[in-house]
Design an enzyme around this catalytic site. Structure first.
Site, short mmCIF file in Angstrom:
data_model
loop_
_atom_site.label_atom_id
_atom_site.label_comp_id
_atom_site.label_asym_id
_atom_site.label_seq_id
_atom_site.Cartn_x
_atom_site.Cartn_y
_atom_site.Cartn_z
N SER B 13 0.82 -1.21 0.00
CA SER B 13 0.00 0.00 0.00
C SER B 13 0.86 1.27 0.00
O SER B 13 0.52 2.25 -0.66
CB SER B 13 -0.99 0.00 1.17
N LYS B 103 10.53 2.25 6.91
CA LYS B 103 10.72 2.64 8.30
C LYS B 103 11.06 1.41 9.12
O LYS B 103 10.25 0.90 9.88
CB LYS B 103 9.46 3.33 8.81
N LYS B 200 9.34 5.41 15.96
CA LYS B 200 7.96 5.77 16.24
C LYS B 200 7.02 4.54 16.16
O LYS B 200 5.94 4.53 16.74
CB LYS B 200 7.47 6.88 15.30
N SER B 263 -3.27 2.92 10.94
CA SER B 263 -1.87 2.54 11.05
C SER B 263 -1.79 1.09 11.51
O SER B 263 -2.45 0.68 12.46
CB SER B 263 -1.15 3.45 12.04
N ARG B 264 -0.97 0.33 10.80
CA ARG B 264 -0.87 -1.10 11.11
C ARG B 264 -0.34 -1.33 12.52
O ARG B 264 -0.82 -2.17 13.25
CB ARG B 264 0.08 -1.77 10.12
#
Lengths: 562, 346
Positions: B13, B103, B200, B263-264
């Site tokens: 995605s 990330k 994060k 958010s996963r």
């Protein structure tokens, strides 16, 4: 290592380019006027794009004049031309007129800039005089030979024999054949470590022994204060570099000079450390200004030539290891003054230069082994390794086309910030070579061991207190020193096998002999011995010097084995 | 002159979202290693319900990407990154510019069996370090910011940061990405940007767990603020400057991922707090949650460096050692506090 290995008796090697008149530096010198003109035009072009309008140019000129007038009053030198003051005064009144008359004066900012750049370029430019070169080549070995003949124990040797002993004393390691070959394939930039004012003479001489054409290099203008030195230097390809002048116009002229010289094929020597190492440690940071000109010249080659024929520039690190350094005392004093500020009381030790120099040469040449020189891996301007034919390979062994580094979106482009980052990358590779091709000498090992033992013994002291410890207190049992030297010798050997450092052949001896050899060499020159032996103990008459020579092995993580 | 297409590696995605942003400014070549997904994408041109931009062409191989593109954005999860880059390496040259979007961190050791006392920090690598190590590319960059993939696909306004030691890379990245709904900032602090983007992840996971317990905005604000402080300390131990943690990729990204069920990482934490098992969550999620990996690597880093990281330590216990979330919150609340915003003095 590839290619053939040379024995000490093979030197000097035959010149790779036979006729001196065909050497790039000789050609450059013959075309001096055009060369200077090219430098000038390029500096002016560059500055014109930098200072676009008259006002900003005038402001820059004012800055230059201000700095130059300060230099004239505060740091005048004998080497300055006699009309220096007159010239700058003239410039000053021109600038005042320009400001007052605004568009009505008979000359312009651009013309003033032209005059200044012209003066700078003509001051910097060096020349190469074939006759002076021949003279030096005839005299130097004689000179070395005479001193040798006069040195104790060498009375009966012939001059030729003496010359040979010099080569035996200066072991040269590195892939000499590859370096010789590459010098015919492209332009070579030798980047030596910098510990002594002897370095430039030493490197110049060694490169000559390798049979390479003469190199050009920037010599401090202050060295031109000394008559005989000035005579030779100004005729042997040295160009003048004035560290007092820090204004943008001068620096641009200097950099352009170097770039154009490299573009015209002149092999060059840069001391990327900038000044001599004060602490005695190997360089950990480099000044990148002149180094960047190698990259710039390479980029311009790609701009000016089709890809296949663009000449290549090779960078070759060179590591010089002295058992003793002429200026050691002064250097370490400078270093301590800088780090300790007012905490360290510096005793004055002024040289009576010529006497000191002669005495040093004498000692230097009569020492059993006074230095070693090693060459690192030849690389391209981004620090990639090159093979014998000059092809570049990255760290993965992939063949690299250097031109691609300068291409963005398919086009060769200029980007100062990018090129500055590339120069940093090159600098890191050079530093890496300095550390890995550093040759550990017996004296360095012994000094390092003893000083680290003292540090451990006086663990509560800071450096400055330790250096001021009364000398009669300094004493270590000889047997303990032997034990520790042995431990560190083994560690050095391990590092050698991992390719992290080189070692001199003497390091394979037994420890007693290593200590004896190290002490003999280090104490040869200094009036107060860094290391002394009284029966069963080791002491020192000069801790600062001991510290200085110790620093040479600082940074290898050896101290934890004490 | 027509510009070469920009390459994107990975049609997850985020890869698709980036490709769509890039496609607004020019042609894009998108590569997906899974052949079935690739075929499906060429046929249907949809990722998670959103259309692929018409300027996007599917590439057949990494080689095609390398020969057609100068600017390449890999969007591949950290655990597959090394394999991808090694496969890619033979085709890459110094005139390629690579800006990664991952990330996550790579470890040269097995993170499940490693002993924190004996690891070497230099064996933990950011993606840019991996690119430099495994390819001949020098001009490397990274992007990070509050960039939830689905919101980007939905063409909502957002911003990101391009980081590189080369201004040229920043410039190319900005030019390729910027649009009326996408702001692109630049910085030379690539390590800071990469680390803040990675660290994060576990804070987002903790935020999800707090949310799963039904806690509201006060608790979230507490978590975000102290989470950022902790990230700064860990980043500092790894040599990063605090500044990037206070910017778009730091606090900006933190607020986004800690507030969004999209958010996963957030949803993993949320479902754990609701009592689901980690293994089940990961299977049902389909895509990779970097937060779980980050937690393992982060734990090794703080244990190795002795950095005080109560949030990381506690949330690690929740995820891997079945510590109930309500007890975890009590543990964290009892942790002795110091002065406010003390990290500014670092």
């Amino acid at each position: 290592m590839s290619g053939r290995e040379y024995k000490s008796t093979d030197y000097p090697l035959p010149y790779v380019v036979e006729k001196i008149a065909d050497w790039p530096i000789a050609r450059l010198s013959n075309d001096k006027e055009n060369f200077v003109e090219e430098v000038k035009q390029r500096v002016l072009e560059k500055l014109k794009t930098k200072f676009k309008d008259e006002k900003s140019l005038r402001e820059e000129l004012a800055k230059v004049l201000y700095q130059e007038r300060i230099r004239l009053t505060e740091k005048p030198w004998k080497a300055d031309p006699p009309d220096e003051r007159q010239f700058w005064n003239g410039m000053k009144s021109k600038l005042i007129k320009l400001e007052q008359l605004e568009n009505k004066s008979s000359f312009t900012e651009a013309e003033m800039l032209d005059e200044i750049v012209d003066r700078y370029a003509n001051e910097i430019v060096g020349q190469f005089d074939e006759r002076a070169f021949g003279l030096a080549r005839a005299i130097l070995p004689q000179f070395f030979g005479r001193i040798l003949a006069a040195a104790p124990g060498k009375w009966f040797k012939t001059v030729a024999g003496n010359v040979r002993t010099i080569h035996e004393k200066i072991p040269i390691t590195g892939d000499i054949e590859k370096i010789r070959h590459l010098s015919t394939k492209g332009t070579m930039i030798v980047v030596p470590t910098h510990f002594s004012n002897m370095d430039s003479i030493m490197v110049g001489w060694i490169l000559n022994e390798l049979g390479l054409p003469a190199f050009t290099y920037g010599a401090g203008l202050n060295l031109f204060n000394i008559g005989l030195l000035a005579y030779f230097m100004s005729r042997l390809g040295a160009y003048k570099l004035d560290r007092r002048k820090k204004n943008a116009v001068y620096l641009e002229t200097l950099k352009t000079y170097s770039t154009v010289a490299i573009q015209r094929g002149a092999h060059s020597i840069f001391f990327p450390g900038g000044t001599r190492s004060r602490s005695g440690q190997i360089e950990t940071k480099l000044k990148l200004g002149l180094l960047g000109t190698a990259l710039e010249a390479q980029k311009l080659h790609y701009k000016n030539f089709p890809e296949e024929t663009a000449p290549k520039i090779f960078v070759v690190p060179c590591i010089i290891n002295y058992h003793f350094v002429l200026e050691a005392q002064g250097l370490i004093n400078d270093y301590l003054k800088e780090t300790g500020k007012e905490r360290f009381y510096k005793e004055n030790d002024e040289y009576s230069t010529s006497f000191k120099l002669i005495r040093f040469m004498w000692k230097f040449l009569s020492a059993s082994s006074s230095l070693s020189v090693s060459f690192g891996e030849p690389m391209d301007v981004l620090g990639n390794k090159v093979d014998g034919e000059g092809n570049s390979y990255n760290h993965l062994g992939q063949k690299i086309n250097v031109k691609k580094y300068f291409i963005t979106n398919g086009e060769l482009n200029d980007d100062e910030q990018r090129d500055a980052e590339y120069t940093k990358i090159l600098g890191e590779k050079i530093i890496d070579n300095y550390w890995r091709y550093n040759v550990v000498l017996t004296s360095h090992l012994v000094c390092f061991t003893v000083f680290e033992m003292l540090k451990k013994k006086y663990a509560g002291y800071d450096l400055f207190t330790l250096l001021r410890t009364p000398l009669d207190e300094i004493s270590l049992p000889y047997t303990e020193v032997v034990e520790k030297v042995n431990v560190l010798k083994e560690k050095v050997k391990e590092k050698y096998e991992l390719g992290e450092v080189l070692m001199s052949p003497e390091l394979r001896w037994n420890v007693d002999k290593i200590i004896e050899h190290g002490m003999k060499n280090i104490n040869m020159y200094h009036t107060a011995s860094p290391l002394t032996r009284n029966g069963d103990t080791i002491g020192s008459e000069e801790l600062k010097l001991l510290y200085y020579y110790h620093n040479r092995l600082e940074g290898y993580g050896l101290e934890k084995f004490i | 002159m027509k510009k070469n297409p920009v390459g994107v590696i990975g049609a997850g995605s985020f890869g698709a979202a980036i490709a769509n942003l890039l496609a607004e400014n020019g042609d894009v070549l998108l590569y997906e290693r899974n052949t079935e997904t690739r075929a499906l994408l060429s046929r249907e041109r949809k990722v998670r319900g959103f259309d692929l931009h018409p300027n996007i062409q599917m590439a057949d191989s990494l080689e095609q990407i390398a020969s057609s593109c100068y600017l390449i954005f890999p969007a591949v999860p950290s655990q597959f990154f090394k394999k991808m880059i090694i496969d890619f390496s033979p085709y890459l040259r110094p005139d390629h510019i690579m800006i990664h979007t991952t990330k996550g961190l790579h470890c040269e050791f097995d993170i499940d069996t490693a002993d924190a006392r004996t690891i070497r920090l230099k064996d933990i690598k950011t993606m840019s370090e991996l690119i430099l190590q495994e390819t001949g590319i020098v001009r490397v960059g990274s992007i990070a910011g509050p960039n939830l993939a689905l919101e980007l696909m939905d063409k909502q306004p957002a911003a990101t940061v391009v980081a590189s030691r080369f201004d040229e890379v920043i410039r190319e990245g900005v030019e390729a990405l910027k649009s009326d709904r996408f702001q692109v900032y630049g910085t030379r602090d690539i390590l800071g940007i990469e680390l803040t983007g990675v660290l994060k992840n576990y804070v987002a996971l903790a935020a999800g767990a707090m949310s799963g317990l039904g806690y509201g905005e006060n608790a979230r604000a507490l978590l975000i603020t102290r989470g950022m402080a902790e990230m700064i300390y860990i980043g500092h131990a790894l040599g990063a400057d605090k500044r990037s943690f206070l910017g778009m990729a730091g606090i900006g990204d933190l607020i986004a991922t800690c507030s969004s069920p999209k958010s996963r990482n957030f949803s993993v934490g949320y479902r754990i707090a609701k009592g689901e098992k980690l293994a089940d969550i990961l299977t049902s999620l389909g895509e990779v949650a970097e937060g779980v990996r980050t937690l393992k690597i982060g734990k090794l880093i703080v244990d190795h460096t002795w950095v005080s990281a109560p949030l990381l330590q506690t949330i690690y216990k929740v995820v891997f050692e079945e510590l109930p979330m309500d007890r975890a919150v009590k543990m964290m609340m009892r942790y002795p506090v110091s002065n406010d915003a003390e990290y500014l003095n670092l």
